[in-house]
Design an enzyme around this catalytic site. Structure first.
Site, PDB file in Angstrom:
ATOM      1  N   CYS A   1       0.742  -1.164  -0.142  1.00  0.00           N
ATOM      2  CA  CYS A   1       0.112  -0.094  -0.045  1.00  0.00           C
ATOM      3  C   CYS A   1       0.860   1.227  -0.058  1.00  0.00           C
ATOM      4  O   CYS A   1       0.541   2.434  -0.765  1.00  0.00           O
ATOM      5  CB  CYS A   1      -0.829  -0.152   1.213  1.00  0.00           C
ATOM      6  SG  CYS A   1       0.100   0.221   2.724  1.00  0.00           S
TER       7      CYS A   1
ATOM      8  N   HIS B   1      -2.159   0.721   7.148  1.00  0.00           N
ATOM      9  CA  HIS B   1      -2.546   0.889   5.774  1.00  0.00           C
ATOM     10  C   HIS B   1      -2.293   2.282   5.341  1.00  0.00           C
ATOM     11  O   HIS B   1      -2.191   3.241   6.028  1.00  0.00           O
ATOM     12  CB  HIS B   1      -3.953   0.638   5.555  1.00  0.00           C
ATOM     13  CG  HIS B   1      -4.445   0.349   3.963  1.00  0.00           C
ATOM     14  ND1 HIS B   1      -3.606  -0.366   2.988  1.00  0.00           N
ATOM     15  CD2 HIS B   1      -5.374   1.021   3.100  1.00  0.00           C
ATOM     16  CE1 HIS B   1      -4.261  -0.114   1.882  1.00  0.00           C
ATOM     17  NE2 HIS B   1      -5.330   0.469   1.955  1.00  0.00           N
TER      18      HIS B   1
ATOM     19  N   ASN C   1      -8.264   4.210  -2.755  1.00  0.00           N
ATOM     20  CA  ASN C   1      -7.650   2.996  -2.081  1.00  0.00           C
ATOM     21  C   ASN C   1      -6.902   1.974  -3.180  1.00  0.00           C
ATOM     22  O   ASN C   1      -6.788   2.641  -4.464  1.00  0.00           O
ATOM     23  CB  ASN C   1      -8.625   2.192  -1.485  1.00  0.00           C
ATOM     24  CG  ASN C   1      -8.156   1.285  -0.288  1.00  0.00           C
ATOM     25  OD1 ASN C   1      -7.032   1.021  -0.183  1.00  0.00           O
ATOM     26  ND2 ASN C   1      -8.919   0.519   0.374  1.00  0.00           N
TER      27      ASN C   1
END
Length: 337
Positions: free
Chosen positions: A150, A283, A303
């Protein structure tokens, strides 16, 4: 029937406000599970693996019910990740390592290249809502897969948007290059956005995605200096004491890479998440806009879980509540040459 209701919920998933309430009858979990397997083309190697996935699925249904019970502006429901337990999911599909300080370079200073900035001062004038996507300054939603990358997607997403703002053109850059060539971050085992920026500066730049495509696994670095598409001059870590300053920074400078706790959004389907706890940052996402809906102010996040998650790959969370712990770590942004 469940199947009809399930597709109905999918149809409203991108609606402007999520008024639909989902409640899953846990006693019917096996029916939901069979439909889930068909819908998402799930395959399990052994009966034991299938049974273990069902245990996770059933537990996640209860989590969805709980979130829908306390959330009046967001919908949580079955998605492609619903057979994965939350701890495993964070380990495999997130990847922020907040305590990453070691380096293979003994002379490495983690604050050497990224300037540390405390954002203060009087408030600036900003519009009530703003979305960098509407100005065509945000690239497509990507998918990190089963890899804790991420940090690379948030960092590259920031650079792509900075390039679009500077050159009025969208380009897709290589996250895989960071997995392979970054000597400080830990590839699929995690990393930090500002360290990624510093490594790109050390490396000399970043290639196009088409020249260095994403594999979701680490390989030997195969950087081609002649193919570097973007170079960075420096980078910033922003110490933001309140969300108003973050909003001003987003509006003035462009999309920003931020750290969050993603556990409460794994089952997110649509709407404004008004409940997103912080039990440890894990994240990284890209903050791309903000707005107000039905008197509720919200943030818009890009995302890296694919466009078939959330609101076409994005999620919204309520502003001014430190949603998902978004103010608990430095926000980061790159500056291009």
């Amino acid at each position: 029937m469940y199947l009809i209701y399930y597709y109905t919920i999918i149809a409203v998933a991108t609606a402007s406000i999520a008024n639909e309430k989902i409640f899953y009858d846990i006693d019917s979990a096996s029916v939901y599970y069979e439909n889930f397997i068909k819908q998402h083309n799930k395959e399990y190697t052994t009966p034991d693996q299938r049974d273990a996935a069902f245990v996770n699925f059933k537990r996640n249904l209860a989590d969805m019910n709980a979130m829908n019970n306390v959330s009046n502006q967001a919908v949580y429901g079955i998605n492609k990740f619903s057979d994965i337990d939350k701890i495993t999911f964070v380990n495999e599909h997130a990847g922020l390592v907040s305590n990453l300080i070691n380096s293979t370079d003994s002379n490495f200073d983690p604050y050497r290249l990224c300037e540390y900035v405390t954002v203060a001062g009087p408030s600036a004038r900003t519009p009530e809502s703003f979305d960098w996507r509407k100005l065509n300054k945000v690239t497509k939603v990507k998918e990190q897969g089963v890899c804790g990358s991420c940090w690379a997607f948030a960092a590259i997403g920031n650079i792509e948007s900075q390039y679009a703002i500077m050159h009025d053109s969208l380009i897709d850059l290589s996250e895989q290059q960071l997995l392979d060539c970054d000597r400080v971050d830990q590839g699929c085992d995690g990393g930090l956005m500002h360290l990624a920026f510093q490594e790109i500066i050390r490396i000399g730049g970043v290639e196009h995605e088409i020249d260095y495509p994403y594999q979701g696994i680490e390989y030997a670095c195969r950087l081609a200096p002649s193919k570097l598409a973007v170079r960075l001059s420096h980078c910033y870590q922003y110490d933001l004491r309140d969300e108003r300053k973050l909003l001003e920074l987003l509006y003035k400078n462009g999309p920003i890479a931020v750290a969050i706790d993603c556990v409460d959004i794994i089952d997110y389907r649509s709407g404004i998440a008004t409940v997103c706890n912080d039990n440890g940052l894990n994240h990284a996402v890209l903050l791309v806009g903000y707005g107000i809906e039905n008197d509720t102010p919200y943030w818009i996040f890009k995302n890296s879980w694919g466009s078939n998650w959330g609101e076409n790959g994005y999620f919204r969370a309520r502003r001014n509540i430190n949603a998902c712990g978004m103010l608990n770590e430095f926000a980061a942004s790159a500056v291009l040459l």
